[in-house]
Scaffold this motif. Structure first.
Motif, mmCIF file in Angstrom:
data_model
loop_
_atom_site.group_PDB
_atom_site.id
_atom_site.type_symbol
_atom_site.label_atom_id
_atom_site.label_comp_id
_atom_site.label_asym_id
_atom_site.label_seq_id
_atom_site.Cartn_x
_atom_site.Cartn_y
_atom_site.Cartn_z
ATOM 1 N N ASP A 1 19.585 108.066 -16.163
ATOM 2 C CA ASP A 1 19.236 107.366 -17.392
ATOM 3 C C ASP A 1 20.258 107.713 -18.472
ATOM 4 N N LYS A 2 20.112 107.116 -19.647
ATOM 5 C CA LYS A 2 21.102 107.303 -20.711
ATOM 6 C C LYS A 2 21.176 108.745 -21.199
ATOM 7 N N MET B 1 23.353 94.341 -2.118
ATOM 8 C CA MET B 1 24.081 95.587 -1.881
ATOM 9 C C MET B 1 24.340 96.264 -3.225
ATOM 10 N N PRO B 2 24.036 97.577 -3.344
ATOM 11 C CA PRO B 2 24.192 98.228 -4.633
ATOM 12 C C PRO B 2 25.648 98.406 -5.017
ATOM 13 N N THR B 3 25.902 98.366 -6.289
ATOM 14 C CA THR B 3 27.218 98.710 -6.805
ATOM 15 C C THR B 3 27.062 99.941 -7.669
ATOM 16 N N PHE B 4 28.169 100.669 -7.885
ATOM 17 C CA PHE B 4 28.090 101.924 -8.597
ATOM 18 C C PHE B 4 29.047 101.923 -9.783
ATOM 19 N N SER B 5 28.516 102.205 -10.939
ATOM 20 C CA SER B 5 29.320 102.423 -12.130
ATOM 21 C C SER B 5 28.916 103.782 -12.668
ATOM 22 N N ARG B 6 29.475 104.185 -13.802
ATOM 23 C CA ARG B 6 29.120 105.490 -14.327
ATOM 24 C C ARG B 6 27.624 105.595 -14.602
ATOM 25 N N SER B 7 26.988 104.506 -14.952
ATOM 26 C CA SER B 7 25.563 104.565 -15.264
ATOM 27 C C SER B 7 24.714 104.800 -14.029
ATOM 28 N N THR B 8 25.249 104.448 -12.857
ATOM 29 C CA THR B 8 24.454 104.608 -11.642
ATOM 30 C C THR B 8 24.926 105.739 -10.754
ATOM 31 N N ARG B 9 26.146 106.238 -10.992
ATOM 32 C CA ARG B 9 26.642 107.232 -10.066
ATOM 33 C C ARG B 9 27.717 108.069 -10.733
ATOM 34 N N THR B 10 27.748 109.373 -10.460
ATOM 35 C CA THR B 10 28.826 110.217 -10.940
ATOM 36 C C THR B 10 29.769 110.491 -9.787
ATOM 37 N N ASN B 11 31.050 110.293 -10.004
ATOM 38 C CA ASN B 11 32.032 110.428 -8.936
ATOM 39 C C ASN B 11 32.998 111.562 -9.215
ATOM 40 N N VAL B 12 33.403 112.284 -8.144
ATOM 41 C CA VAL B 12 34.544 113.170 -8.256
ATOM 42 C C VAL B 12 35.786 112.298 -8.316
ATOM 43 N N PRO B 13 36.671 112.491 -9.293
ATOM 44 C CA PRO B 13 37.834 111.622 -9.402
ATOM 45 C C PRO B 13 38.714 111.693 -8.164
ATOM 46 N N VAL C 1 13.840 112.452 -10.300
ATOM 47 C CA VAL C 1 14.110 113.861 -10.587
ATOM 48 C C VAL C 1 14.301 114.013 -12.087
ATOM 49 N N GLU C 2 13.364 114.710 -12.727
ATOM 50 C CA GLU C 2 13.440 114.955 -14.167
ATOM 51 C C GLU C 2 14.032 116.332 -14.400
ATOM 52 N N LEU C 3 15.001 116.403 -15.301
ATOM 53 C CA LEU C 3 15.760 117.622 -15.533
ATOM 54 C C LEU C 3 15.453 118.226 -16.898
ATOM 55 N N SER C 4 15.572 119.534 -16.981
ATOM 56 C CA SER C 4 15.365 120.217 -18.253
ATOM 57 C C SER C 4 16.596 120.149 -19.140
ATOM 58 N N GLU C 5 17.727 119.780 -18.551
ATOM 59 C CA GLU C 5 18.970 119.642 -19.298
ATOM 60 C C GLU C 5 19.864 118.641 -18.587
ATOM 61 N N VAL C 6 20.880 118.202 -19.256
ATOM 62 C CA VAL C 6 21.805 117.241 -18.658
ATOM 63 C C VAL C 6 22.527 117.900 -17.489
ATOM 64 N N ASP C 7 22.520 117.240 -16.343
ATOM 65 C CA ASP C 7 23.174 117.800 -15.160
ATOM 66 C C ASP C 7 23.576 116.656 -14.232
ATOM 67 N N TYR C 8 24.896 116.363 -14.204
ATOM 68 C CA TYR C 8 25.410 115.266 -13.399
ATOM 69 C C TYR C 8 25.862 115.699 -12.008
ATOM 70 N N GLN C 9 25.488 116.904 -11.593
ATOM 71 C CA GLN C 9 25.935 117.424 -10.304
ATOM 72 C C GLN C 9 25.016 117.071 -9.132
ATOM 73 N N TYR C 10 23.825 116.552 -9.402
ATOM 74 C CA TYR C 10 22.842 116.414 -8.322
ATOM 75 C C TYR C 10 23.257 115.501 -7.166
ATOM 76 N N PRO C 11 23.915 114.379 -7.390
ATOM 77 C CA PRO C 11 24.356 113.593 -6.224
ATOM 78 C C PRO C 11 25.310 114.362 -5.312
ATOM 79 N N LEU C 12 26.108 115.277 -5.866
ATOM 80 C CA LEU C 12 26.958 116.142 -5.058
ATOM 81 C C LEU C 12 26.131 117.247 -4.400
ATOM 82 N N LEU C 13 25.287 117.864 -5.193
ATOM 83 C CA LEU C 13 24.465 118.977 -4.723
ATOM 84 C C LEU C 13 23.608 118.580 -3.531
#
Length: 523
Positions: free
Chosen positions: A107-108, A1-13, A169-181
């Motif tokens: 990724d980093k 079962m997957p676990t989520f940390s900042r490296s694997t997932r961005t969360n709304v606080p 999904v490869e991005l042209s710039e840093v964007d942590y919104q995609y899991p929400l989007l």
């Protein structure tokens, strides 16, 4: 079962939001989602799953189109979710959670995110829903001519499949919104076998993997649907059929439920007491929907900032709410409700009703005669529109009402940008940055003048580059809200909950953005 940390997932606080996000999804579905692999046995095998029957007859709204890529109304997402699945979903706190994807990893650099799909997924026609299909669906939304979700996908450089389950999904710039989007319309997966052959057919014949499949559709009249046996959580769908209709006339809505014509209807505040007296069940479900005035700052008189500011102070929002929704909802001056991560406390009373200030603003700008303006309406809440007209006329405008058919409203206001002032509403978005893009972006559907504020763009860049669980994220987002509300002409009025009257249908699960029907029964 997957676990989520900042490296694997961005969360709304978790900000202890009040009840606008409601309770969680149905317990059975959550258990299915949290199970390792995340796929129920019924969905995986394509068997019907569940033993319920009955039909939900939902009088709510018909979509502008059944194609998520060309859908021109934010509220379409509610209907599209009947036929399509998004890549992710939102939990009761507004965090991204698994849906078609069971996990995701940035990724980093923050410029690449990989979504791992559940195994055994299928479209409603039984064909495999794999990484290649998802990649093609995202790519179509990003590149197809006329795509209305392309602006939200602008930072995607490339989408590819790595094996059967990984979507890179490869991005042209840093964007942590995609899991929400990807939890809404932008992330809904369309069957490539259909759009590669005949994309136009999607307008009336959806091709997704959602809980229901459309069997017949009469535009502007109704859609008939059946349970999709290939839906990954088919075991949680307790009804055999689903009929979708436009919202009925307010004068007949309650009677239509009493008679059995419909068993689930959206009503306005004016019908609540009537429905209760009739012995029907009434639910008020908090939502992201906010009533507003859409303002074209490239058209007179709102090409003058003084007229825009006078407009914002001229409106008595409390009275508008009383007339439009019988007092249900909260006055608001910004696109997010109190308690939401993007809500800025400093704006709580920023444009509080001040008719004298509105008069002074117009007088100081040199207006010595009433300022002519046309207030466009689609026929929704006519009493509220008439009250807005009276309030504007009271401070020095000369407002006339123009009612245009609902079928033409979106085209004239949001596609052709031919109206200066319109009473409407914003349905909210799963990603707050996406909400900004729709409302204030250079290509934003609800930004009629397509004017872009460099200061807002710079602030949103900071927001996108910040993981949503970072301590600084709320302040960055709230500053963006302040810039937008004080520099754009959009005039927000009040939050509008969904009011549902039902008979013979069990209570709907409350969810942050989409109405869900897992676990709902109908007799």
């Amino acid at each position: 079962m997957p676990t989520f940390s900042r490296s694997t997932r961005t969360n709304v606080p978790n900000l202890n939001r009040r009840t606008f996000l409601g309770a969680s999804l149905g317990a059975g579905l959550i258990l299915a989602l949290e199970a390792c692999g995340g796929t129920s046995s019924g969905g995986a095998s394509g068997s019907g799953g569940g033993s319920g029957g009955g039909t939900i007859k939902w009088a709510w709204q018909l979509p502008t189109t059944w194609d998520p890529v060309t859908s021109s109304a934010g509220s379409d997402v509610q209907m599209l979710a009947l036929a399509y699945d998004p890549i992710t979903a939102l939990d009761e706190q507004g965090n991204a959670i698994p849906w078609l994807a069971e996990s995701w990893t940035y990724d980093k650099s923050g410029k690449q995110v990989t979504f791992k799909l559940k195994s055994g997924l299928k479209f409603s026609d039984g064909s495999p829903l794999d990484a290649e299909a998802v990649a093609k669906s995202i790519e179509r939304g990003r590149t197809q001519d006329g795509s209305l979700i392309a602006p939200q996908l602008a930072t995607i450089k490339k989408v590819s499949a790595s094996g059967e389950l990984d979507v890179v999904v490869e991005l042209s710039e840093v964007d942590y919104q995609y899991p929400l989007l990807f939890a809404g319309k932008t992330g809904m997966v369309v069957n490539p076998a259909v759009f590669e052959k005949d994309a136009d057919s999607l307008a009336t014949q959806p091709a997704g993997s959602g809980p229901f499949a459309v069997t017949s559709y009469t535009q502007n009249d109704h859609a008939t649907m059946k349970k999709n046996s290939h839906f990954f959580a088919a075991d949680e769908i307790e009804v055999a059929a689903f009929d979708l209709y436009p919202q009925p006339d307010p004068a007949t809505a309650v009677a239509a439920v009493q008679s059995g014509q419909f068993n689930l209807v959206r009503i306005g505040g004016a019908q609540v007491e009537q429905a209760k007296q009739a012995g029907l069940d009434v639910d008020v479900i908090e939502s992201m929907f906010v009533s507003c005035l859409d303002v074209h700052s490239g058209m007179a008189p709102f090409d003058d900032p003084a007229a825009v500011e006078a407009l914002k102070f001229a409106i008595d929002r409390e009275k508008i709410k009383e007339v439009a929704n019988f007092g249900i909802g909260d006055v608001n001056y910004q696109p997010f409700p109190p308690g939401y991560v993007g809500y800025n406390e400093d704006l709580a009373e920023v444009y509080a009703f001040d008719p004298e200030k509105a008069r002074s603003l117009l007088a100081d700008a040199g207006y010595d005669k009433p300022v002519p303006v046309v207030l466009t309406s689609s026929g929704f809440a006519p009493a509220a529109v008439e009250l807005i007209q009276a309030q504007l006329n009271e401070v020095g405008f000369e407002a006339k009402i123009e009612t245009i058919p609902g079928t033409q409203h979106t085209q004239l206001v949001y596609i052709e940008h031919s109206k200066a002032l319109t009473y409407d509403g914003f349905a909210g978005r799963e990603s707050p940055v996406q909400a900004f893009q729709v409302l204030f972006g250079a290509e934003g559907l609800m930004n009629p003048n397509r004017w872009s504020n460099p200061a807002l763009e710079a602030q949103l860049k900071k927001v996108k580059e910040t993981p949503t669980d970072a301590a600084e994220y709320p302040a960055l987002l709230q500053e963006a809200t302040k810039i937008a509300v004080t520099s754009y002409p959009n005039t927000f009025l009040f939050q509008t909950p969904s009011i549902v009257v039902r008979k013979g249908v069990s209570k709907l699960p409350a969810s942050p953005s989409l109405r869900r029907f897992e676990g709902v029964t109908a007799s």
